[in-house]
Design a protein around this motif. Structure first.
Motif, PDB file in Angstrom:
ATOM      1  N   GLN A  50      99.657  36.795  77.433  1.00 43.03           N
ATOM      2  CA  GLN A  50     100.191  35.742  78.534  1.00 43.03           C
ATOM      3  C   GLN A  50      98.604  35.413  78.530  1.00 43.03           C
ATOM      4  N   ILE A  51      98.062  36.454  79.286  1.00 44.04           N
ATOM      5  CA  ILE A  51      96.500  36.052  80.015  1.00 44.04           C
ATOM      6  C   ILE A  51      95.666  35.736  79.456  1.00 44.04           C
ATOM      7  N   GLN A  52      95.047  34.423  79.495  1.00 42.29           N
ATOM      8  CA  GLN A  52      94.084  32.973  78.159  1.00 42.29           C
ATOM      9  C   GLN A  52      92.727  33.282  79.106  1.00 42.29           C
ATOM     10  N   GLY A  86      74.344  37.507  93.209  1.00 43.00           N
ATOM     11  CA  GLY A  86      75.158  38.084  91.917  1.00 43.00           C
ATOM     12  C   GLY A  86      75.523  39.286  93.433  1.00 43.00           C
ATOM     13  N   SER A  87      74.761  38.964  94.671  1.00 39.37           N
ATOM     14  CA  SER A  87      74.375  40.229  95.518  1.00 39.37           C
ATOM     15  C   SER A  87      76.094  39.829  96.452  1.00 39.37           C
ATOM     16  N   LYS A  88      77.064  38.884  95.859  1.00 34.16           N
ATOM     17  CA  LYS A  88      78.595  38.598  96.544  1.00 34.16           C
ATOM     18  C   LYS A  88      79.003  39.037  95.317  1.00 34.16           C
ATOM     19  N   PRO A  89      79.324  40.685  95.666  1.00 34.62           N
ATOM     20  CA  PRO A  89      80.352  41.195  95.246  1.00 34.62           C
ATOM     21  C   PRO A  89      82.384  41.543  94.926  1.00 34.62           C
ATOM     22  N   PHE A  90      82.225  40.017  96.095  1.00 35.10           N
ATOM     23  CA  PHE A  90      83.419  40.062  95.630  1.00 35.10           C
ATOM     24  C   PHE A  90      84.189  38.306  95.312  1.00 35.10           C
ATOM     25  N   ALA A  91      85.265  38.118  94.952  1.00 37.03           N
ATOM     26  CA  ALA A  91      86.149  37.081  94.177  1.00 37.03           C
ATOM     27  C   ALA A  91      87.279  37.231  94.773  1.00 37.03           C
ATOM     28  N   ASP A  92      87.678  36.218  94.421  1.00 34.00           N
ATOM     29  CA  ASP A  92      89.407  35.521  94.426  1.00 34.00           C
ATOM     30  C   ASP A  92      89.333  35.783  92.595  1.00 34.00           C
ATOM     31  N   LEU A  93      90.459  36.330  92.148  1.00 37.24           N
ATOM     32  CA  LEU A  93      90.760  35.732  91.079  1.00 37.24           C
ATOM     33  C   LEU A  93      91.945  35.324  90.045  1.00 37.24           C
ATOM     34  N   TYR A  94      92.069  34.494  89.834  1.00 41.13           N
ATOM     35  CA  TYR A  94      93.558  33.597  89.397  1.00 41.13           C
ATOM     36  C   TYR A  94      94.047  33.731  87.487  1.00 41.13           C
ATOM     37  N   LEU A  95      95.066  34.513  87.367  1.00 43.77           N
ATOM     38  CA  LEU A  95      94.762  35.054  86.040  1.00 43.77           C
ATOM     39  C   LEU A  95      95.543  34.348  85.535  1.00 43.77           C
ATOM     40  N   LEU A  96      95.401  33.064  84.327  1.00 45.69           N
ATOM     41  CA  LEU A  96      95.978  31.879  83.298  1.00 45.69           C
ATOM     42  C   LEU A  96      96.233  32.117  82.388  1.00 45.69           C
ATOM     43  N   ASP A  97      97.806  31.674  82.092  1.00 46.60           N
ATOM     44  CA  ASP A  97      97.772  31.183  80.575  1.00 46.60           C
ATOM     45  C   ASP A  97      97.208  30.127  79.597  1.00 46.60           C
ATOM     46  N   LYS A  98      97.811  30.008  78.918  1.00 49.45           N
ATOM     47  CA  LYS A  98      97.744  28.713  77.860  1.00 49.45           C
ATOM     48  C   LYS A  98      98.076  26.929  78.294  1.00 49.45           C
ATOM     49  N   ASN A  99      98.715  27.534  78.753  1.00 52.75           N
ATOM     50  CA  ASN A  99      98.890  25.781  79.891  1.00 52.75           C
ATOM     51  C   ASN A  99      97.946  25.990  81.315  1.00 52.75           C
ATOM     52  N   ASN A 100      97.331  27.002  81.445  1.00 52.26           N
ATOM     53  CA  ASN A 100      96.090  26.972  82.632  1.00 52.26           C
ATOM     54  C   ASN A 100      97.440  27.277  84.211  1.00 52.26           C
ATOM     55  N   GLU A 101      97.986  27.477  83.581  1.00 57.62           N
ATOM     56  CA  GLU A 101      99.465  27.879  84.829  1.00 57.62           C
ATOM     57  C   GLU A 101      98.638  29.111  85.535  1.00 57.62           C
ATOM     58  N   GLU A 102      99.177  29.628  86.320  1.00 65.73           N
ATOM     59  CA  GLU A 102      99.078  31.009  87.642  1.00 65.73           C
ATOM     60  C   GLU A 102      99.818  31.979  86.797  1.00 65.73           C
ATOM     61  N   ILE A 103      99.523  32.850  86.498  1.00 64.43           N
ATOM     62  CA  ILE A 103     100.433  33.847  86.232  1.00 64.43           C
ATOM     63  C   ILE A 103     100.171  34.697  87.176  1.00 64.43           C
ATOM     64  N   THR A 104     101.064  35.826  88.212  1.00 65.36           N
ATOM     65  CA  THR A 104     100.978  36.939  88.528  1.00 65.36           C
ATOM     66  C   THR A 104     101.063  37.972  88.010  1.00 65.36           C
ATOM     67  N   PRO A 105     100.323  38.887  88.201  1.00 58.32           N
ATOM     68  CA  PRO A 105     100.141  40.330  87.914  1.00 58.32           C
ATOM     69  C   PRO A 105     101.621  40.606  88.006  1.00 58.32           C
TER      70      PRO A 105
END
Length: 105
Positions: A50-52, A86-105
């Motif tokens: 589902q991850i788009q 580039g010196s900022k190595p961390f980020a919050d990641l949001y997985l999105l489906d084809k409708n741009n809705e968030e998916i929880t892993p």
């Protein structure tokens, strides 16, 4: 298990490992500073078809961007970042489906 390694060519023309990482969740982010610019690297496994796309929000920074995920089981996505990011190595990641809705892993 997925992993990444950051290599640098040494004075003897051989590669040295600067940093390596493995494990973690289905998707990982790392910011990398090189002599060709700054990059954000996403690596992951698309176990859930589902991850788009993935929205990346770099921690302690206003930088946000979204990348499309290829239709493969595993992926490495390299995205050029503005200078100094580039010196900022961390980020919050949001997985999105084809409708741009968030998916929880």
């Amino acid at each position: 298990m997925l992993g990444t390694a950051i290599l640098k060519e040494g004075s003897n023309q051989k590669l040295d490992i600067l940093n390596s990482q493995s494990g973690g969740g289905p998707v990982r982010y790392d910011g990398v500073k090189t002599n060709h610019g700054d990059y954000g690297i996403l690596t992951g496994r698309k176990a859930n078809k589902q991850i788009q796309s993935i929205r990346v929000e770099v921690l302690n920074d206003p930088l946000k961007f979204t990348v499309q995920v290829p239709e493969k089981d595993y992926f490495i996505i390299v995205n050029q970042l503005p200078d100094g990011k580039g010196s900022k190595p961390f980020a919050d990641l949001y997985l999105l489906d084809k409708n741009n809705e968030e998916i929880t892993p």
